[in-house]
Design a protein around this motif. Structure first.
Motif, mmCIF file in Angstrom:
data_model
loop_
_atom_site.group_PDB
_atom_site.id
_atom_site.type_symbol
_atom_site.label_atom_id
_atom_site.label_comp_id
_atom_site.label_asym_id
_atom_site.label_seq_id
_atom_site.Cartn_x
_atom_site.Cartn_y
_atom_site.Cartn_z
ATOM 1 N N ALA A 1 -2.795 -19.667 12.237
ATOM 2 C CA ALA A 1 -1.240 -20.069 11.908
ATOM 3 C C ALA A 1 -0.722 -18.841 11.069
ATOM 4 N N VAL A 2 0.513 -19.048 11.153
ATOM 5 C CA VAL A 2 1.157 -18.146 10.260
ATOM 6 C C VAL A 2 2.253 -18.847 9.307
ATOM 7 N N LEU A 3 1.841 -18.858 7.985
ATOM 8 C CA LEU A 3 2.940 -19.748 7.080
ATOM 9 C C LEU A 3 4.227 -18.927 6.710
ATOM 10 N N ILE A 4 5.156 -19.515 6.844
ATOM 11 C CA ILE A 4 6.491 -18.816 6.377
ATOM 12 C C ILE A 4 6.910 -19.249 4.928
ATOM 13 N N PHE A 5 7.161 -18.595 4.075
ATOM 14 C CA PHE A 5 7.488 -18.885 2.734
ATOM 15 C C PHE A 5 8.848 -18.053 2.464
ATOM 16 N N ASP A 6 9.287 -18.494 1.375
ATOM 17 C CA ASP A 6 10.428 -17.709 0.748
ATOM 18 C C ASP A 6 10.021 -16.900 -0.683
ATOM 19 N N GLN A 7 10.894 -16.307 -1.294
ATOM 20 C CA GLN A 7 10.334 -15.550 -2.428
ATOM 21 C C GLN A 7 9.974 -16.571 -3.484
ATOM 22 N N ASN A 8 10.787 -17.830 -3.553
ATOM 23 C CA ASN A 8 10.570 -18.972 -4.361
ATOM 24 C C ASN A 8 9.168 -19.554 -4.284
ATOM 25 N N THR A 9 9.050 -20.081 -2.931
ATOM 26 C CA THR A 9 7.966 -20.982 -2.492
ATOM 27 C C THR A 9 6.607 -20.218 -2.390
ATOM 28 N N THR B 1 6.907 -13.630 4.255
ATOM 29 C CA THR B 1 8.023 -14.179 3.435
ATOM 30 C C THR B 1 9.424 -13.512 3.791
ATOM 31 N N ILE B 2 10.442 -14.570 3.510
ATOM 32 C CA ILE B 2 11.787 -14.279 3.947
ATOM 33 C C ILE B 2 12.412 -14.256 2.509
ATOM 34 N N ALA C 1 14.873 -12.961 14.548
ATOM 35 C CA ALA C 1 14.284 -11.893 15.468
ATOM 36 C C ALA C 1 13.310 -11.019 14.742
ATOM 37 N N LYS C 2 13.534 -10.814 13.433
ATOM 38 C CA LYS C 2 12.454 -10.138 12.903
ATOM 39 C C LYS C 2 11.206 -11.071 12.618
ATOM 40 N N LEU C 3 11.471 -12.314 12.360
ATOM 41 C CA LEU C 3 10.146 -13.139 12.360
ATOM 42 C C LEU C 3 9.484 -13.286 13.874
ATOM 43 N N LEU C 4 10.168 -13.456 14.906
ATOM 44 C CA LEU C 4 9.695 -13.272 16.220
ATOM 45 C C LEU C 4 8.955 -11.969 16.467
ATOM 46 N N SER C 5 9.446 -10.947 16.062
ATOM 47 C CA SER C 5 8.876 -9.694 16.412
ATOM 48 C C SER C 5 7.335 -9.578 15.250
ATOM 49 N N GLY D 1 12.492 -25.316 1.722
ATOM 50 C CA GLY D 1 13.494 -26.277 1.783
ATOM 51 C C GLY D 1 14.509 -26.400 3.309
ATOM 52 N N GLY D 2 15.494 -26.711 3.311
ATOM 53 C CA GLY D 2 16.131 -26.805 4.812
ATOM 54 C C GLY D 2 16.175 -25.432 5.463
ATOM 55 N N VAL D 3 16.346 -24.314 4.659
ATOM 56 C CA VAL D 3 16.769 -22.996 5.274
ATOM 57 C C VAL D 3 15.406 -22.510 5.947
ATOM 58 N N ILE D 4 14.225 -22.636 5.360
ATOM 59 C CA ILE D 4 12.992 -22.232 5.844
ATOM 60 C C ILE D 4 12.683 -23.072 7.056
ATOM 61 N N GLY D 5 12.710 -24.410 6.699
ATOM 62 C CA GLY D 5 12.666 -25.300 7.969
ATOM 63 C C GLY D 5 13.403 -25.075 9.092
ATOM 64 N N ASP D 6 14.621 -24.914 9.132
ATOM 65 C CA ASP D 6 15.530 -24.689 10.031
ATOM 66 C C ASP D 6 15.317 -23.095 10.889
ATOM 67 N N LEU D 7 14.963 -22.266 10.339
ATOM 68 C CA LEU D 7 14.792 -20.896 10.755
ATOM 69 C C LEU D 7 13.207 -20.823 11.180
ATOM 70 N N ALA D 8 12.420 -21.262 10.490
ATOM 71 C CA ALA D 8 10.984 -21.169 10.954
ATOM 72 C C ALA D 8 10.728 -22.052 12.195
ATOM 73 N N GLY D 9 11.598 -23.274 12.120
ATOM 74 C CA GLY D 9 11.565 -24.210 13.312
ATOM 75 C C GLY D 9 12.088 -23.701 14.606
ATOM 76 N N PHE D 10 13.282 -22.814 14.386
ATOM 77 C CA PHE D 10 13.974 -22.310 15.640
ATOM 78 C C PHE D 10 12.815 -21.280 15.986
ATOM 79 N N VAL D 11 12.458 -20.379 15.240
ATOM 80 C CA VAL D 11 11.271 -19.414 15.759
ATOM 81 C C VAL D 11 10.036 -20.073 16.435
#
Ligand code: GLY
Length: 373
Positions: free
Chosen positions: A51-59, A80-81, A94-98, A116-126
């Motif tokens: 698995a790959v976990l996707i965080f942001d600088q806060n989480t 991390t995004i 595109a960066k995450l997909l690469s 939050g919602g930004v990570i969920g929506d972006l990571a979900g799309f990826v």
């Protein structure tokens, strides 16, 4: 290499809402002290360990250690995004997909969104698009993500032309909502989530509305029950109308038509989403009085509930009502004929969708937002 944890860790008490979508069914687990069990919960559901976990600088700094401590093997990685809405872009996707391709994540792997919602929506799309779709797990860490965006499978990114214009329905395989993460959430963000909580009560559950109208705090003993009720309402709606084609899912948009227009008219910088929805719900409550027979006393109760959660009910000075009315023409949720379809309340706990309203009455509702309650 991480130390293998207890193979059968004892699970803390938690609540479970099943989102029953047949082959796409999944559980939303709600409790406290759950982060170090994400790996165990996935294991119980037969998800391969890669698995790959996707965080942001806060989480990342806050939640990577507890989640990492509960993982079984070194087949886990993380990305991390940047935090903030600007990351919800095709460029970041595109960066995450690469990155996933470079890590050679296979079709049996999982993307885990922590935030939050930004990570969920972006990571979900990826997760929806990488190798034409791989497993996705949501670990929402904001109240808004817990009760709304992590459940229901909407994923996507923004275009310069508008928000969420690119996306896919891709249901998660599991959602783990750890309420302890809300203790460090900025109060303004918690309040923004309360707008959606109040919405659920208003559209479907008068008893829930009565409870949350008094205000809710992150350490309230019944917060798990409140979140469970909101998630269950959303689950039952999504089960009936997963792809928002039958009208039922549109009920979730109570307050969102004017709310989205306010966000757009103010360049998405003045209000958090939940704050704009608060303003939109005040307007929609009075539209409900004027058009759908909602008692005035109930519209006033909605105003008081929003105020009790420190949400705005009056537009900040200088915001142009004409810009809001113009933005209303561009709402993503307009029907094929280009007209807005509104969600209105007949009474507290009972919403109906599909209302067509005249320009005059909509203008009156937007104008009301310039006046104090
Ligand atoms: N946030 C509204 C929906 O999921 O349909």
């Amino acid at each position: 290499m991480t130390t293998p944890p207890d193979p059968q860790p004892s699970l803390p008490p938690h609540r479970k809402v099943r989102v029953d979508l047949g082959p796409r069914a999944y559980d939303v687990l709600i409790g406290r002290g759950m982060l170090n069990l994400v790996g165990e919960f996935m294991n119980q559901r037969g998800m391969k360990r890669t698995a790959v976990l996707i965080f942001d600088q806060n989480t990342g700094p806050l939640y990577k250690p507890p989640i990492w401590s509960g993982l079984y093997s070194a087949d886990w990685d993380f990305l991390t995004i940047d935090s903030g809405e600007q990351s919800k872009s095709l460029k970041d996707a595109a960066k995450l997909l690469s990155d996933l391709a470079n890590k050679r994540l296979s079709r049996s792997g999982t993307v885990i969104a922590v935030g939050g919602g930004v990570i969920g929506d972006l990571a979900g799309f990826v997760a929806a698009t990488y190798l034409r779709g791989i497993n996705f797990v949501q670990v929402p860490t904001t109240l808004l993500a817990m009760v709304d965006s992590s459940v229901g499978g909407k994923t996507g990114v923004n275009l310069p032309e508008g928000k969420n214009l690119v996306g896919a329905f891709h249901q998660p395989k599991l959602v783990v909502a750890d309420l302890d993460t809300l203790k460090t959430l900025p109060p303004r963000e918690f309040s923004a989530g309360m707008a959606e909580v109040i919405k659920y009560g208003a559209i479907k559950d008068k008893a829930l509305f009565d409870r949350v109208a008094k205000g809710v705090k992150p350490d309230d003993a019944d917060l798990d029950e409140i979140v469970e009720k909101c998630v269950a309402i959303k689950a039952r709606i999504v089960e009936k109308d997963e792809f928002e084609t039958k009208g039922e899912r549109a009920l979730l948009n109570f307050g969102h038509t004017i709310g989205h227009a306010i966000e757009k008219a103010t360049g998405y910088t003045t209000y958090l989403h939940g704050e704009a929805i608060s303003l939109g719900m005040r307007a929609a409550a009075w539209l409900s009085v004027w058009q759908a027979g909602l008692p005035e006393s109930d519209a006033r109760r909605i105003e008081s509930a929003l105020t009790a959660s420190c949400l705005p009910v009056t537009l900040k000075p200088g915001i142009d009502c004409a810009a809001i009315l113009s933005a209303l023409g561009n709402d993503k949720k307009v029907a094929a004929d280009g007209r807005n379809r509104w969600v209105l309340l007949k009474k507290l706990g009972e919403a109906t969708s599909g209302w067509e309203l005249s320009g005059d009455v909509v203008e009156k509702a937007v104008d009301l937002l310039t006046k104090p309650i």
